[in-house]
Write an enzyme that holds these catalytic residues in place. Sequence first.
Site, short mmCIF file in Angstrom:
data_model
loop_
_atom_site.label_atom_id
_atom_site.label_comp_id
_atom_site.label_asym_id
_atom_site.label_seq_id
_atom_site.Cartn_x
_atom_site.Cartn_y
_atom_site.Cartn_z
CG PHE A 37 -4.05 2.38 6.86
CD1 PHE A 37 -3.79 1.55 7.93
CD2 PHE A 37 -3.78 3.73 6.98
CE1 PHE A 37 -3.27 2.07 9.11
CE2 PHE A 37 -3.27 4.26 8.16
CZ PHE A 37 -3.02 3.42 9.22
CD GLU A 45 -2.66 -1.09 2.64
OE1 GLU A 45 -2.48 -0.17 3.46
OE2 GLU A 45 -3.46 -2.01 2.82
CE LYS A 83 5.94 4.63 6.57
NZ LYS A 83 5.72 5.93 7.20
NE ARG A 99 -1.83 3.88 12.94
CZ ARG A 99 -1.09 2.77 12.88
NH1 ARG A 99 0.22 2.86 12.82
NH2 ARG A 99 -1.66 1.59 12.88
CD GLU A 145 -0.46 8.60 7.76
OE1 GLU A 145 -0.84 7.72 8.55
OE2 GLU A 145 0.60 9.24 7.92
CE LYS A 150 9.47 2.03 9.43
NZ LYS A 150 9.36 3.14 10.36
NE ARG A 195 8.85 0.29 15.44
CZ ARG A 195 8.39 1.35 14.79
NH1 ARG A 195 8.16 1.27 13.50
NH2 ARG A 195 8.19 2.48 15.42
NE ARG A 240 3.57 7.12 16.47
CZ ARG A 240 4.43 6.24 15.97
NH1 ARG A 240 4.39 5.95 14.71
NH2 ARG A 240 5.34 5.68 16.73
P1 ATP Z 1 7.87 7.03 10.29
O1 ATP Z 1 8.66 8.01 11.12
O2 ATP Z 1 8.69 6.31 9.26
O3 ATP Z 1 6.58 7.55 9.78
P2 ATP Z 1 6.57 5.78 12.43
O4 ATP Z 1 7.35 5.19 13.55
O5 ATP Z 1 5.85 7.06 12.64
O6 ATP Z 1 7.56 5.88 11.26
P3 ATP Z 1 5.97 3.38 11.14
O7 ATP Z 1 5.57 2.18 11.90
O8 ATP Z 1 7.35 3.42 10.72
O9 ATP Z 1 5.56 4.69 11.93
O10 ATP Z 1 5.10 3.51 9.83
C1 ATP Z 1 3.76 3.31 9.93
C2 ATP Z 1 3.07 4.62 9.78
O11 ATP Z 1 2.86 4.92 8.42
C3 ATP Z 1 1.70 4.51 10.37
O12 ATP Z 1 1.75 4.88 11.72
C4 ATP Z 1 0.87 5.43 9.55
O13 ATP Z 1 0.83 6.69 10.18
C5 ATP Z 1 1.62 5.60 8.25
N1 ATP Z 1 0.93 5.04 7.09
C6 ATP Z 1 0.77 5.68 5.91
N2 ATP Z 1 0.14 4.91 5.02
C7 ATP Z 1 -0.14 3.74 5.63
C8 ATP Z 1 -0.76 2.54 5.21
N3 ATP Z 1 -1.23 2.38 3.99
N4 ATP Z 1 -0.85 1.54 6.12
C9 ATP Z 1 -0.35 1.67 7.35
N5 ATP Z 1 0.26 2.79 7.80
C10 ATP Z 1 0.36 3.82 6.95
#
Ligand code: ATP
Length: 586
Positions: free
Chosen positions: A342, A250, A252, A257, A302, A425, A419, A272
């Site tokens: 999502f 999907e 990103k 969030r 998102e 990702k 996690r 979040r």
């Molecule tokens: P980063 O700083 O890379 O955004 P993070 O620690 O905030 O990382 P990650 O677990 O790395 O969060 O990445 C997941 C985040 O990506 C989710 O919390 C969400 O906010 C975002 N996101 C965007 N598109 C999607 C998607 N299609 N499915 C899930 N999460 C998504």
Amino acid sequence: MKYSRIADAYKKIEATTKRLEMTDYLVELLKQTPKDLIDKVVYLTQGKLYPDFIGIEIGIAEKLAIRAVAKATGHSEKEIEEDLTKTGDLGKTAQNFSKEKAQAQLFRELLTVQKVYGDLDKMAKSTGAGSVDQKINLLAGLLANATPNEAKFIVRAVTGQLRLGIADMTVLDALAIAYGGGKEARKDVERAYNISSDLGMVAKTVVERGIEGLRRFEVSLGDPIRPMLAERLGSPQEILEKLGGKCIAEFKYDGERIQAHKQGDQVTLFSRRLENITDQYPDAVDLFKNYVKAKDAIVEAECVAVDPDTGEMRPFQELMHRRRKYGIKKAMEEYPVSLFIFDALYIDGEDLTLKAYPVRHKQLEKIIKQNDHVKVAEYLITDNVDELERFFEKAVESGCEGLICKSIAEDAAYQAGARGWLWIKYKRDYKSEMTDTVDLVVVGAFHGRGKRAGTYGALLLATYDPDEDSFKTVTKCGTGFTDEELNKLPEMMKKHRIPHRHARVKSTLKADVWFEPAVVVETMGAEITLSPIHTCAVNVIRKGAGLAIRFPRFTGNYRLDKSAEDATTVNEIAQMYRNQLKTLAE
Ligand code: ATP
């Protein structure tokens, strides 16, 4: 229950730097707690009255607390303030002054947990005219009856400075031991917490209904579910291999969030970090209300800022203009948003968190009425490396950060609060050296010299280790701060200062000043190197060596949206190190 039981336990907890000892003291306290008070005692040990998402804080300004201490002890505010400059801790000062009073007052009223909780609750909820006096009177009333040790902790609690460092995970351990029959119960206790975000409710459930009650625990509308998070990998090959040869990839999206709880016409939005952000996004509330076709639902999306003229996605920073209390209507016009949904975690009475992702995704597609501002996140189901790479390029071209590739296995449940490798990702900049920023926790500082005398010369920054629930140092960073930011640092960090290394921080370096892990800073480095000093990923890449970030620079972003446990993990750093090696070899 006497409040002194709690205060005595705090005293022991405060004195230890050992996590296991901390848990033992907590177990002892929880065992001594009557059933009907268990949730309150759990909240109190974390300096709270309710779970965070309720948004009610005790929070009393230091100035008011000084007035209450003065009133309770019969000293002048000036005397209290003078002592405070020496101790740097109003709790300690309150303790000092009640000490004096101890001999004089033999007939104090015994403080119970019910009384303390009740009065703190009144303080937290008191608003409007007369509330200042009411708060001072309530606090002074408690302090007048408190022993010195009780006074110390009451004052710290009301000023938001309890700082016992009892993490959620420690409470879960203690509950499993005290009421679940032992450590084996930890999994069930943790799941209940992950789908409710309410430690008090989990405690109440296990105390009243035992481990069986916990196992029957389901998500419920209004209680935020702790978010599932993604691991990262550096290439489509690795991702497909890890996900069993096929996945659903999907886009990103680069926004905020949001977890939406829709109950008929009532919509609540959680960030979040599980804060209630409903008031910030009236436009998103309307979108969820009108375009989620189920009566009741919990969905995740998102929320992305879009150009009001072109509808194109805008960078995450623009969304920060929406983080405000006032002027929301204007901000809404200037920075409109779109939702990319999502996941679906609950639909019309059915808890979907244990269902496989393909099932949840199908359900999601059924209930979303798509339009310009509400879409299901763009996706592709594929088993082909080239196809995945091209989809990734498409995502980047559309203004996304990259892809989140998700497992389509039958057991790919929603892993609340974790996690894991069910979501991976793949972000655009892993292909070069360290061009991606990391989010690190400030755990200590070193005094500055010369031009920086009086402030900090460098901060000691750490990554998070979820396996051990500890923070491991990865770099010392003194670059990237403006003079103004530097001057403000000691004051800004004051409320997190602690007298010794925090029990959850692992460091071989001796910082001049230590902090509880709380503040997260975005940092950029030149590369990741093996390190004999830092504790991040020790023995992971090479025996005896940890990993360090070389030439770190603060980007200027305090990641206020992240808690310490949301910082970049040791595994992510190790993975970035491996990716970096690959790039160099290519
Ligand atoms: P980063 O700083 O890379 O955004 P993070 O620690 O905030 O990382 P990650 O677990 O790395 O969060 O990445 C997941 C985040 O990506 C989710 O919390 C969400 O906010 C975002 N996101 C965007 N598109 C999607 C998607 N299609 N499915 C899930 N999460 C998504």
